[in-house]
Design a protein around this motif. Structure first.
Motif, PDB file in Angstrom:
ATOM      1  N   ILE A   1      11.415 -26.714  52.556  1.00  0.00           N
ATOM      2  CA  ILE A   1       9.975 -26.406  51.867  1.00  0.00           C
ATOM      3  C   ILE A   1       9.305 -28.193  51.874  1.00  0.00           C
ATOM      4  N   LEU A   2      10.129 -28.651  50.683  1.00  0.00           N
ATOM      5  CA  LEU A   2       9.148 -30.375  50.614  1.00  0.00           C
ATOM      6  C   LEU A   2      10.577 -31.337  52.042  1.00  0.00           C
ATOM      7  N   LYS A   3      11.088 -30.863  53.181  1.00  0.00           N
ATOM      8  CA  LYS A   3      11.937 -31.847  53.721  1.00  0.00           C
ATOM      9  C   LYS A   3      10.911 -32.583  54.656  1.00  0.00           C
ATOM     10  N   ASP A   4       9.742 -31.631  55.077  1.00  0.00           N
ATOM     11  CA  ASP A   4       9.007 -31.548  56.318  1.00  0.00           C
ATOM     12  C   ASP A   4       7.341 -32.678  55.370  1.00  0.00           C
ATOM     13  N   ARG A   5       6.542 -31.111  55.669  1.00  0.00           N
ATOM     14  CA  ARG A   5       5.263 -31.874  55.992  1.00  0.00           C
ATOM     15  C   ARG A   5       4.659 -31.421  54.445  1.00  0.00           C
ATOM     16  N   GLY A   6       5.755 -30.418  53.829  1.00  0.00           N
ATOM     17  CA  GLY A   6       5.018 -30.141  52.198  1.00  0.00           C
ATOM     18  C   GLY A   6       4.906 -28.338  52.935  1.00  0.00           C
ATOM     19  N   VAL A   7       4.773 -27.753  51.215  1.00  0.00           N
ATOM     20  CA  VAL A   7       4.559 -26.214  52.134  1.00  0.00           C
ATOM     21  C   VAL A   7       3.453 -25.526  52.450  1.00  0.00           C
ATOM     22  N   LYS A   8       3.391 -24.725  53.069  1.00  0.00           N
ATOM     23  CA  LYS A   8       2.255 -24.019  53.689  1.00  0.00           C
ATOM     24  C   LYS A   8       1.762 -22.846  52.876  1.00  0.00           C
ATOM     25  N   GLU A   9       0.728 -23.125  53.198  1.00  0.00           N
ATOM     26  CA  GLU A   9       0.223 -22.033  51.999  1.00  0.00           C
ATOM     27  C   GLU A   9       0.706 -20.761  52.144  1.00  0.00           C
ATOM     28  N   ASP A  10       0.923 -19.946  52.491  1.00  0.00           N
ATOM     29  CA  ASP A  10       1.366 -18.688  53.390  1.00  0.00           C
ATOM     30  C   ASP A  10       3.177 -18.586  52.562  1.00  0.00           C
ATOM     31  N   GLU A  11       3.833 -19.674  52.691  1.00  0.00           N
ATOM     32  CA  GLU A  11       4.977 -20.500  51.880  1.00  0.00           C
ATOM     33  C   GLU A  11       5.085 -20.062  49.856  1.00  0.00           C
ATOM     34  N   LEU A  12       3.898 -20.872  49.667  1.00  0.00           N
ATOM     35  CA  LEU A  12       3.599 -20.552  48.457  1.00  0.00           C
ATOM     36  C   LEU A  12       3.158 -19.070  48.228  1.00  0.00           C
ATOM     37  N   GLN A  13       2.439 -18.509  48.971  1.00  0.00           N
ATOM     38  CA  GLN A  13       1.993 -16.928  48.664  1.00  0.00           C
ATOM     39  C   GLN A  13       2.661 -16.180  48.381  1.00  0.00           C
ATOM     40  N   SER A  14       3.591 -16.407  48.910  1.00  0.00           N
ATOM     41  CA  SER A  14       4.822 -15.649  48.838  1.00  0.00           C
ATOM     42  C   SER A  14       6.048 -15.921  47.061  1.00  0.00           C
ATOM     43  N   ILE A  15       5.814 -17.488  47.003  1.00  0.00           N
ATOM     44  CA  ILE A  15       6.068 -17.783  45.727  1.00  0.00           C
ATOM     45  C   ILE A  15       5.643 -17.173  44.524  1.00  0.00           C
ATOM     46  N   LEU A  16       4.129 -17.300  44.791  1.00  0.00           N
ATOM     47  CA  LEU A  16       2.769 -16.475  44.085  1.00  0.00           C
ATOM     48  C   LEU A  16       3.025 -14.796  43.912  1.00  0.00           C
ATOM     49  N   ASN A  17       3.469 -14.540  44.890  1.00  0.00           N
ATOM     50  CA  ASN A  17       3.271 -13.152  44.539  1.00  0.00           C
ATOM     51  C   ASN A  17       4.395 -12.324  43.639  1.00  0.00           C
ATOM     52  N   TYR A  18       5.182 -13.404  43.816  1.00  0.00           N
ATOM     53  CA  TYR A  18       6.929 -12.861  43.016  1.00  0.00           C
ATOM     54  C   TYR A  18       6.521 -13.263  42.297  1.00  0.00           C
TER      55      TYR A  18
END
Length: 1313
Positions: free
Chosen positions: A585-602
């Motif tokens: 997630i951090l290597k490039d331009r940071g998090v995309k919303e859907d990626e964060l959503q999957s963490i939040l859903n978890y």
């Protein structure tokens, strides 16, 4: 010569003959034969020609194990040299199992597959036998191309029949000469190559290439002749694309003769000592001196290349883009003078294969001739053979046979998977066409599926290594990304394959993923997409759970079909997976919303702390390391819900991490957005409530985290010791956190650690406020901060610890009040508010102490009654019940005076009381009648539970804990009777309350939830306190739940069948007009009191209800408990009763009108006033018996009377559920007030003292100075306020004036001050 097979037919004979020999003989001969094959390509070629592979394969099923091993070894050697389509099909048919059983020796045959791709050298080549005149003769060349130099390039392999004789043998690689013997050649002497240019017969130049050419190894030799007209020409020799030798050499042969003695693999003499013995690949002569890049690129094409550098896609070998550029830019193709290869032959004729458009350098036809036994050999590689039987897909069914067993063996063969994979990977690495087949056929999806279906014993460390090495290989390919994506999705990221493998294998996989795997650009761009994050979160949720999520999360877990790693191993595996995720997630331009959503859903769907903890830590790390992308995405996806869900966890480690997330979120949020999110929904208040769900204490750790949010100095690590002291740079960013901490401390169970946290909190506040004016202003702008600030200290400290804490609280008040007076316009209002809030705190504390004493009395009475064996008549803890005592035949009335009522001078008058005991008993009966009406069928009795139980005019339970005081308690009023009988009016009320509650239980328990904790007969206390923890625990308590639909109809109002004043008249009760009748009027609820004038002839009542005095408190009622602690002034009804002949003195003194200036969130100033309850009271000693101060203190009135509200009042103000009958009494000075005043005055005086002692300016200069305008303005207000207080304390302005103007010194009566 001894090892070369001369007669091919005898191979078949030997094979048949050996079947009849014993095993050891067979073993010896086969092992010897394999060694002979390895010795020479000629032998391999001979064996291939007689079809030895097919013969041996057909034998395999019958031979025993030892021979099978030898034959497999030999097959490997043969197959790696050449295998036809027919032979390969036969081999695969022998690997096909039936009924879960491998064919005999099939597992051994698999190793043959592994050896097949290991080819060195070209598929097609010329074979030179090394005998006299065995060479390739070229046709005559008209003119040698020299202007641009020239280059000879070929692959060769020396394959001498016997050891080379250095003195005699000089095998020639090539020889291009005229009939006069001048020209160019190259020959070997020992292991060196000598390049010669003969310029005249026997004279010329030689260049020795000092390179150790080994026999039976393929080399690419490139000999570059560079022509310079004006300076020395050069020669450069490259082996395998690398420059190994160079030097100046005037190589140019100046002749007009045609070159008619041109040979490959021989000199023009072609005698046995000068012929080449070995193999030659395609031979090229270019009409240009090639540069190093071109030569290196040609080497990349490999030994099998035999085309003309025209088509980019012609090669099956992966080439870098820049190599393709060099090879296929057209220069190489156009500069080919001639080229020959073993594929382009017709019997003994070698066809010249250069592009047609290239000019010919030959005199006539360009085609060459193979002399003697020179042969063009064509072999078949596994790549071409497998392509003919369906491509790489033919291997997939073998993966479906992994669980097959060998005949007579119950064990599964665990090496098969690794062997198959090694073969597959080798094929893929060596062929671009195979890679495209694998991609098109979704090969890794198929293999992944088959691995899932088979036993995990096959997935060993070796298997993992194969996958990882192939991933690394694909990473190096420019076109490898699509295949790498498939490999990752279906194999590396597929938890179903790995979860049941040994923990060490899993650890290797996830260590690799989290470390080097993600380090390369190709891999990163291939897998950097939302799908990868979703897949990993799914893996953590369903496969790598620490605690089975089925019970509390309701998720059906996977990965239960086989052995799982231990919990400890799972935790470390998860750590690597999350590290991988974080880097992803951090290597490039940071998090995309859907990626964060999957963490939040978890985090939202998992409810086991162990399963959440590490993912939550990842979230904290992401928030801290990449706020630029995380915070907007977190806001966009409502991440705040996740925080509040986690705050309800039972584990401190979880809620502390959740607070960290909140800290980072608020830190990077704009002010406007922060207000929208946090204040609109009162989330700070909710924060405190959530934290108290599962604990009743505040630890240092939790406090440290809250402190981080307060100052927005958040760090990722959890601090368990007191944090470093704040310096002058630390600013309060979220002041509401102060209130949250204070609330938590107030609601926690006292303990040593809690005391430590309280001390730390106060010390932090002192430092923060001392250091910064903004910090002080920040708090002063909060609503009713004094309320929770007082709750941090102790009104009556019981030990030195509590004393120290209280001193710290006073210290904070000193700092803040001084700041308000000195720097803030209207700062004097803060002082007024502080006084009123302090008053409510002190009185409430006294109220609690009084209740505690009453409760003790109640318990003592109960115990006595139990000893005497009769049911106790004490029904409330507020006083003993009105019961006729047998000894005196009388009852005691104790009216407890309302402290919120002020004495007026008229209260000195005694009113005659002419009832006797009989009447009082009737009064008791009347009180029972009130209840009796509830029993009558159809009786419309309506009594508000609120009216019976409570008279708190505050919005919330917390709001009742308002102004407290160690007040000087005024003497209770006792009504004197002629016969000395004392009736306790309060206990009359208590009877009413207890009985009403019992009726409530019987009649309306459907609508009102009454919880009775002990037996019926133990009617426990009706009063429950807001702070139950501070009280002795009660045996019984009633809980009245507010049921909204019936809020105003729980007990019917006393309208239809209530006690009319007529009842009172019939009973001929004449109570003290001012007090007791007022009391009964209150008891009558909303009865029309106006009718009293017509019913009771000799008395005239005026009842003024100042309804307008009710502040519209409902404004202040906010959603949930956001303003739960905000103090609300008491608005009370002013009831004035007077005798017909007496005059009313309105007692509207300034002391009781206390303005509380609050700043609500939108910045409006809301002023409210307390209207005091005015009533007249009488005081008298009872039958000459003096009442000591102590005695009075014990039985003092604390506003503990149940006063029903009028209808109009109820419409204006509904205080919600109430717990205790406490009404704030009239303002009085207490030690707490005096301490606050002393501190403030001392601070102000210090300033004035500085002015006085100034050398040049006078005090008036300072007073008139612009910079002190606020200070002076506030101080004047403060002094004005104090003077008002002094006047009221002296009984009002009139007594003061009369005392001042009286000729004799009069007495000024102390009032409530």
């Amino acid at each position: 010569m001894n090892f070369i097979i001369q007669d091919a037919e005898s191979i078949t004979c030997m094979s048949e003959l050996l079947e009849h020999c014993d095993v050891t003989c067979q073993a010896e001969i086969w092992s010897m034969f394999t060694a002979i094959l390895r010795k020479s390509v000629r032998n391999l070629q001979t064996s291939t020609e007689v079809g030895l592979i097919e013969q041996v394969l057909l034998k395999m099923s019958t031979v025993d194990d030892m021979i099978a091993d030898l034959l497999v070894d030999m097959l490997g050697v043969l197959a790696s040299y050449s295998i036809t389509v027919k032979e390969l099909k036969l081999l695969f048919s022998m690997l096909r199992g039936e009924n879960g059983i491998w064919p005999r020796h099939a597992v051994k045959l698999l190793s043959v597959l592994n050896q097949m791709p290991q080819r060195h050298g070209p598929d097609t080549f010329f074979n030179f036998p090394g005998c006299s005149a065995a060479a390739i003769a070229l046709p005559p060349i008209a003119k040698w191309p020299y202007q641009n130099g020239f280059t000879l390039n070929t692959w060769f392999r020396m394959d001498p029949l016997n050891n080379i004789n250095v003195d005699k043998d000089k095998p020639y690689l090539y020889c291009f000469r005229t009939s006069k013997g001048v020209g160019y050649s190259a020959h070997f002497v020992g292991n060196c190559l000598i390049v010669t240019s003969l310029k005249s017969k026997g004279k010329g130049f030689q260049h020795c290439v000092k390179y150790d050419f080994q026999p039976r190894k393929w080399y690419m030799i490139s000999i570059v002749h560079i022509y310079n007209r004006w300076r020395n020409s050069e020669i450069r020799c490259y082996v395998n694309g690398q420059l190994v030798s160079y030097g100046d050499m005037a190589w140019h042969v100046n002749t007009n003769d045609s070159y008619d003695k041109c040979f490959l693999g021989s000199s023009e003499t072609a005698d046995a000592n000068r012929v080449f013995c070995g193999q030659l690949g395609a031979v090229y002569v270019f009409t240009e001196a090639l540069n190093p890049a071109q030569i290196f690129a040609i080497h990349q094409l490999g030994p099998g290349y035999k085309s003309t550098f025209k088509f980019k896609s012609e090669s099956d070998i992966h080439l870098a883009e820049h190599h393709k550029q060099v090879l296929y830019d057209g220069k190489l193709a156009s500069s080919i003078a001639f080229t020959y290869n073993a594929k382009a032959t017709d019997a003994q004729l070698c066809l010249e294969s250069s592009p047609k458009e290239n000019p010919s350098i030959f005199v006539h036809s360009p085609h060459a001739l193979m002399l003697q036994d020179v042969k063009a050999i064509v072999t078949h590689s596994i790549h071409s053979a497998i392509h003919s039987i369906g491509g790489i897909q033919v291997l997939f069914p073998l993966f479906a046979q992994l669980d097959n067993r060998q005949l007579h063996d119950s064990q599964v063969e665990t090496t098969v998977c690794a062997t198959l994979l090694a073969f597959l990977v080798e094929l893929l690495k060596s062929s671009v066409a195979m890679q495209e087949q694998m991609l098109g056929g979704k090969g890794f999806l198929v293999i992944g599926y088959l691995l899932e279906k088979s036993s995990r014993v096959h997935i060993t460390r070796a298997v993992l290594e194969q996958f990882l090495s192939f991933a690394k290989y694909l990473d190096g390919l420019s076109h490898g990304a699509p295949l790498l994506k498939q490999l990752c999705d279906h194999i590396l990221f597929n938890p179903a394959i790995w979860i049941h493998t040994p923990a060490k294998v899993q650890l290797s996989l996830y260590t690799y993923l989290s470390a080097e795997f993600i380090g390369t650009a190709t891999i990163y761009t291939t897998i950097r997409r939302v799908g990868t994050v979703l897949q990993l979160m799914h893996t953590l949720k369903y496969y790598y759970w620490v605690v089975n999520p089925a019970d509390s999360s309701g998720i059906t877990p996977k990965g239960l079909e086989g052995p799982r790693p231990s919990q400890k191993e799972i935790i470390s595996l998860r750590a690597f997976m999350l590290l991988f995720l974080k880097q992803l997630i951090l290597k490039d331009r940071g998090v995309k919303e859907d990626e964060l959503q999957s963490i939040l859903n978890y985090l939202l769907t998992m409810h086991e702390d162990e399963n959440i903890h590490d993912v939550l830590q990842l979230l904290v790390a992401l928030m801290s390391e990449h706020p630029a992308s995380m915070i907007p995405a977190f806001d966009q996806r409502n991440g705040i819900r996740v925080i509040y869900k986690l705050l309800a966890s039972k584990s401190e480690s979880i809620w502390v991490q959740a607070l960290k997330v909140l800290g980072y979120f608020l830190k990077h949020l704009g002010h406007k957005r922060k207000v929208e999110i946090m204040h609109t929904h009162s989330l700070f208040t909710l924060l405190g409530e959530r934290l108290m769900l599962h604990t009743n204490t505040v630890t240092i750790t939790t406090y440290n985290t809250l402190y981080e949010i307060l100052t927005e100095q958040v760090c990722t690590q959890v601090v368990h010791k007191p944090h470093p002291e704040p310096d002058s740079t630390v600013k309060i960013q979220n002041p509401m956190i102060l209130k949250v901490v204070a609330t938590l401390l107030k609601n926690s169970t006292p303990s040593a650690e809690l005391m430590e946290v309280r001390r730390l909190f106060l010390s932090d506040m002192i430092k923060l406020f001392s250091n910064s004016r903004e910090n002080r202003r920040c708090l002063l702008q909060c609503s009713v901060w004094q309320d929770w600030m007082f709750s941090l200290g102790y009104i009556n400290p019981k030990n030195s610890e509590e004393q120290k804490i209280t001193e710290m609280v006073y210290n904070i008040f000193r700092i803040l009040l001084y700041h308000a007076i000195k720097y803030e316009w209207g700062g004097w209002r803060v002082w007024v508010d502080t006084l009123s809030i302090a008053h409510s705190k002190v009185t409430y504390e006294a109220h609690k102490e009084y209740l505690a004493k009453m409760y003790e009395e109640y318990q003592r009475q109960e115990e006595e009654n139990i000893k005497k064996g009769k049911k106790g008549n004490v029904s409330t803890i507020s006083g003993l019940s009105a019961q006729t005592t047998g000894a005196k035949g009388a009852m005691e009335i104790r009216e407890i005076e309302d402290l919120s009522q002020s004495q007026s001078p008229e209260s000195e008058t005694d009113y005659p009381v002419s009832t006797d005991t009989r009447d009082l008993l009737i009064a008791t009966k009347v009180s029972d009648d009130v209840i009796g009406t509830a029993d009558r069928p159809g009786g419309g009795v309506h009594v508000e539970v609120h009216d019976l139980l409570v008279d708190i005019k505050a919005e919330k339970v917390e709001a009742t804990e308002v102004k407290l005081d160690d007040m000087d308690l005024s003497p209770e009023t006792l009504v004197t009777r002629e016969n000395g009988a004392l009736v306790e009016v309060e206990s009359l009320l208590d009877n009413v309350y207890s009985a009403a509650v019992e009726k409530l239980q019987n009649n309306v328990h459907g609508s009102v939830g009454i919880i009775k904790k002990s037996e019926e007969k133990d009617n426990g206390p009706l009063i429950t306190l807001a702070d139950e923890k501070d009280e002795p625990s009660t045996n019984t308590s009633f809980l009245f739940d507010k049921i909204p639909s019936q809020e105003d109809k729980l007990l019917p109002e006393l309208s239809s069948n209530h006690i009319t004043i007529a009842n009172i008249q019939e009973a001929q009760m004449h109570l003290a007009v001012n007090d007791d009748l007022g009391l009964l009027a209150h008891m009558a609820g909303s009865a029309d009191i106006a009718c009293t004038s017509s019913i009771i002839e000799d008395k005239d009542f005026k009842i003024h209800t100042s309804v307008d005095a009710m502040s519209a408190l409902s404004e202040r009622e906010l959603a949930s408990s956001s303003k739960g602690l905000e103090y609300t002034e008491m608005a009370a009804t002013a009831l004035e009763t007077e005798s017909s002949g007496a005059k009313t003195v309105p007692n509207a003194d300034a002391g009781s009108i206390i303005s509380d200036t609050e700043r609500s969130d939108d910045g409006k100033e809301v002023g409210k006033e307390i209207r005091k309850i005015q009533t007249t009271t009488t005081t008298q000693a009872v039958q000459g018996r003096s009442i000591t101060q102590q005695d009075r203190d014990l039985r003092v009135d604390l506003g503990f009377r149940g006063m029903p509200m009028t209808e109009e009042q109820r419409r204006q103000f509904s205080p919600g559920p109430r717990t205790t009958m406490f009404r704030i009494p009239e303002f009085k000075w207490s030690p707490m007030h005096q301490r606050l005043l002393t501190d403030l005055l001392f601070a102000l005086e210090t300033d004035v003292h500085v002015w006085r002692s100034h050398s040049t300016k006078s005090v008036m200069d300072f007073v008139n100075s612009n910079e002190n305008i606020i200070f002076v303005h506030n101080t004047i207000h403060l002094i004005s306020q104090m003077v008002d207080n002094i006047i009221i304390a002296c009984g009002g302005i009139l007594p003061l004036l009369s005392a001042a103007t009286s000729p004799t010194v009069g007495t000024i009566f102390p009032s409530s001050g």
